[in-house]
Design an enzyme around this catalytic site. Structure first.
Site, PDB file in Angstrom:
ATOM      1  CG  ASP A 233      33.758  41.186 -49.592  1.00  0.00           C
ATOM      2  OD1 ASP A 233      33.947  40.122 -48.993  1.00  0.00           O
ATOM      3  OD2 ASP A 233      34.618  42.084 -49.687  1.00  0.00           O
ATOM      4  CG  ASN A 241      39.906  43.352 -38.751  1.00  0.00           C
ATOM      5  OD1 ASN A 241      39.140  43.812 -37.909  1.00  0.00           O
ATOM      6  ND2 ASN A 241      39.552  42.363 -39.555  1.00  0.00           N
ATOM      7  CG  HIS A 246      41.123  41.490 -34.948  1.00  0.00           C
ATOM      8  ND1 HIS A 246      40.791  40.998 -36.181  1.00  0.00           N
ATOM      9  CD2 HIS A 246      42.473  41.358 -34.836  1.00  0.00           C
ATOM     10  CE1 HIS A 246      41.871  40.551 -36.807  1.00  0.00           C
ATOM     11  NE2 HIS A 246      42.913  40.754 -35.996  1.00  0.00           N
ATOM     12  CG  ASP A 250      34.734  41.671 -33.778  1.00  0.00           C
ATOM     13  OD1 ASP A 250      34.995  41.184 -34.898  1.00  0.00           O
ATOM     14  OD2 ASP A 250      35.168  41.213 -32.702  1.00  0.00           O
ATOM     15  CD  GLU A 276      36.170  40.418 -45.454  1.00  0.00           C
ATOM     16  OE1 GLU A 276      37.084  40.562 -46.295  1.00  0.00           O
ATOM     17  OE2 GLU A 276      36.281  39.695 -44.453  1.00  0.00           O
TER      18      GLU A 276
END
Length: 351
Positions: A233, A241, A246, A250, A276
């Site tokens: 994680d 973000n 965003h 990505d 994530e």
């Protein structure tokens, strides 16, 4: 009963590429047995065509033998060849015996479609050309003994042109059908890939990971071999973000996926577990080997410049398969290890 017969004792399914040929071979051979047997008795009892009746009897017997062999062997290519040869031989023999009756030419039109459907486009062209060549030789040889005016030039020309048109139409059908089948096969492969792939990272999605994990558990139980999982994680990913948007987030996920693939072995399976979070399934790997892989990934992430010079870290939890584990219990241990890594300051590996 019919489905049992048509599919050779259910050895062929509708999804099989040879199913159409199997269906047609069984149907044609069974039809030949019935039709030839009927005409054998009709020609023998009512029309006194004894030579044609003998041909019908031989053809019915050969069709029955080929049908039985195909039901036992399921050799599609061989049976397709034999079916086409039997039909072609019968039609030429029938024309030889029944000529100069004009109705004998009607049956010749069934050969090209059958040849194309059973043999495919290229071999169908060869078989049809060979058949028409033998037919031409037969007509030329027999025409000398026919009464004058039996076949007019116009009738023979019409039959020839009709046969050519039929060959061209069937050829076009096979070409267009093959194009459609190739396009459908390509789309099917794409849909299969999309159904198991995370569209952003290109890694396996959670559904596919669940399937692979269950398979590895079954394999490990069967062969008594170890395997492990790594649950990863990204730390403080929400801030990426929030601060950069965003699209940047990505890009970070895609970069992290590339890092995982760079360090995973060929037999390891990496996928996006959600958000994530990522999961790596490591076959034939004990807890020590999985931890070593996790440490390599952690170090690579810590040294990587993701976006705008921002450094990120990742926390990883490792678990190895133990007796009586199922997917949920094994993932629960990996998730607990990941939680401990987060609680101890992140950017670390826990088991």
């Amino acid at each position: 009963m019919l489905k049992h017969f048509i599919t050779n004792n259910h050895r062929f399914k509708p999804a099989d590429p040879e199913y159409r040929q199997v269906y047609l071979i069984n149907g044609m051979l069974l039809g030949m047995v019935v039709i030839f047997t009927f005409f054998f008795f009709a020609n023998l009892a009512f029309f006194a065509l004894y030579s044609v009746a003998l041909l019908d009897f031989i053809a019915a017997g050969l069709a029955a033998i080929l049908l039985r062999r195909f039901q036992l062997s399921s050799n599609v290519r061989q049976s397709a060849n034999h079916t086409v040869m039997l039909l072609g031989g019968f039609l030429l023999g029938y024309l030889y015996l029944a000529a100069p009756a004009f109705y004998s030419l009607y049956w010749l039109c069934i050969f090209p479609p059958l040849a194309f459907f059973l043999l495919g486009r290229q071999r169908g062209v060869i078989a049809t050309a060979l058949f028409l060549g033998l037919l031409t030789l037969l007509l030329g040889w027999r025409s000398a003994s026919w009464p004058a005016g039996t076949f007019t030039v116009e009738s023979l020309l019409n039959v020839t042109l009709a046969s050519i048109c039929l060959v061209l139409l069937v050829h076009y059908y096979e070409v267009s059908r093959n194009d459609v089948l190739r396009a459908l096969a390509t789309q099917h492969r794409q849909l299969q890939r999309l159904s198991v792939t995370d569209t952003l990272t290109g890694l396996y999605n959670r559904s596919k990971l669940d399937d692979i994990l269950c398979q590895e558990i079954a394999r490990s139980i069967r062969h008594q071999s170890p395997f492990s999982v790594i649950l990863a994680d990204l730390d403080f990913f929400k801030s990426v973000n929030d601060n950069f948007g965003h699209m940047t987030g990505d890009q970070v996920l895609m970069s992290f996926a590339s890092i995982m693939l760079q360090y995973c072995r060929e037999l390891d399976v990496a996928g996006r577990w959600g958000g994530e979070e990522f999961l790596i399934i490591c076959p034939h790997t004990d807890i020590t080997g999985a931890k070593l892989l996790a440490e390599r990934i952690r170090a690579a992430v810590a040294d990587y410049d993701f976006v705008h010079g921002k450094q990120l870290t990742v926390s990883l939890g490792v678990a190895s398969f133990i007796r009586d584990d199922d997917a949920s219990t094994m993932l629960k241990r990996a998730d607990d290890a990941l939680y401990r890594a987060k609680a101890k300051g992140r950017n670390r590996v826990e088991m």
